[in-house]
Design a protein around this motif. Structure first.
Motif, mmCIF file in Angstrom:
data_model
loop_
_atom_site.group_PDB
_atom_site.id
_atom_site.type_symbol
_atom_site.label_atom_id
_atom_site.label_comp_id
_atom_site.label_asym_id
_atom_site.label_seq_id
_atom_site.Cartn_x
_atom_site.Cartn_y
_atom_site.Cartn_z
ATOM 1 N N SER A 124 -3.527 49.517 -27.084
ATOM 2 C CA SER A 124 -4.649 48.866 -27.740
ATOM 3 C C SER A 124 -4.272 47.414 -28.044
ATOM 4 N N GLU B 232 -3.238 48.903 -40.548
ATOM 5 C CA GLU B 232 -4.079 49.821 -39.777
ATOM 6 C C GLU B 232 -5.260 50.371 -40.571
ATOM 7 N N GLU C 54 -9.713 53.633 -28.089
ATOM 8 C CA GLU C 54 -9.183 54.419 -29.204
ATOM 9 C C GLU C 54 -10.148 55.533 -29.605
ATOM 10 N N ALA D 294 -1.979 55.377 -30.248
ATOM 11 C CA ALA D 294 -2.406 54.047 -29.802
ATOM 12 C C ALA D 294 -1.437 53.016 -30.352
ATOM 13 N N ARG E 194 -2.812 55.056 -34.930
ATOM 14 C CA ARG E 194 -2.681 53.731 -34.333
ATOM 15 C C ARG E 194 -1.542 53.023 -35.046
#
Length: 321
Positions: free
Chosen positions: A124, A140, A158, A174, A242
């Motif tokens: 990402s 995040e 995502e 991710a 992520r």
């Protein structure tokens, strides 16, 4: 999953993809590299090609042939790095960007599902998906707020990871990368400001800055990025998360020019050009979650990374002479 795994790497001939491939092979894994060679270069895979645990397939990740390849290879992990990487291209041709970055990601996920893959690691863009956050460095928990088609495509990728995890039980992580730089970065495209500045200065040409030079980015060395991929290989490593992969440090474009000029011994006198649409004014990524979940933190500071990159660019200049 065993400690040593079979990994399919998309975008393997690219700047980041080839560095990740070399790292995974060095760790003892088997790697099947996939790249359509539209921007990737086989020369980036010279070292990998000498390793019997590496094989290469030239194909586009949007192609139905990817499903057949995954079915044959049966990778335990897929590291998805193939992408259209230029914000300006995405603004000029958003359909092209979506075909590569959204449909390509869906095809990778579908191929992984059908092949019985345990985990997908998705690349990402921490440098774009958060838009213009109120606080920096951004972590995040910040809302995703794309300001370009490129950023929207990365955010969509995502979302599809979440769908495949919820619907099919496909594990994923991710990695939201900051602005990656280092050896093998292409100085001839529109992306990759470190390589562009360095190549121009080594050739005795002035480099061009778009805007007033105050735009800032978080520059992370490609070797540190490869380390992040290595750390999230296990199925349960940051599963469903992520992770920002950056340094937390802002560097303005003008300061970057000065640092590269000092390393090369070139004049610190850039040309000026109007700012370009779709580009953010400021970004830097908080990386505490990556350290807490998988023990990752950046190891190469900017001056050391720039020196290594300039040394590589010098070697390319000599080789081309």
């Amino acid at each position: 999953m065993s400690c040593l795994v079979r990994i399919l790497v998309t975008g393997a001939a690219g700047f980041i993809g080839s560095t990740v491939t070399d790292r995974l092979l060095a760790d003892g894994h088997s790697v099947v590299g996939v790249d359509d060679l539209s921007t990737g270069r086989l020369a980036n895979l010279t070292a990998a090609a000498a390793d019997p645990r590496f094989s290469f397939e030239q194909l586009d990740v949007t192609s139905p042939e990817l499903l057949a390849l995954a079915d044959r290879v049966r990778p335990e992990v897929v590291a998805h790095l193939a992408a259209q990487i230029d914000v300006r291209v995405s603004v000029a041709d958003p359909l092209r960007d979506a075909r590569q970055n959204v449909l390509g990601t869906i095809n990778v996920l579908e191929a992984s599902r059908l092949a019985g893959t345990s985990k997908v690691i998705h690349t990402s863009s921490g440098g774009s998906i958060y838009g213009s956050p109120a606080r920096l460095p951004v972590d995040e928990t910040a809302p995703v707020a794309p300001e370009s088609p490129y950023a929207a495509g990365k955010a969509a990728g995502e979302l599809y990871l979440n769908v495949y995890r919820a619907t099919h039980g496909l594990a994923s992580t991710a990695l939201a990368l900051a602005n990656v730089y280092g050896p093998r970065q292409d100085p001839h495209g529109e992306a990759g400001v470190v390589a562009i500045f360095g190549t121009a200065m080594l050739a005795g040409r002035p480099a061009k800055i778009f805007g007033d030079g105050t735009a800032s980015r978080d520059y992370v060395f490609v070797g540190d990025v490869a380390e992040a991929f290595a750390r999230v290989l296990p199925v349960d490593a940051a599963a469903g998360s992520r992770l920002n992969i950056g340094t937390g440090v802002e560097t303005s474009v003008r300061e970057l020019h000065s640092r590269i000029a000092a390393i090369i011994g070139a004049p610190d006198t850039p040309l000026r050009a109007p700012a370009r649409p779709g580009e953010l004014a400021r970004i830097a990524l908080a990386v505490g979650l990556a350290e807490r979940l998988v023990g990752w933190r950046p190891e190469v500071d900017l001056d050391a990374g720039l020196a290594r990159t300039v040394a590589w660019l010098r070697r390319q200049t000599v080789a081309a002479a």
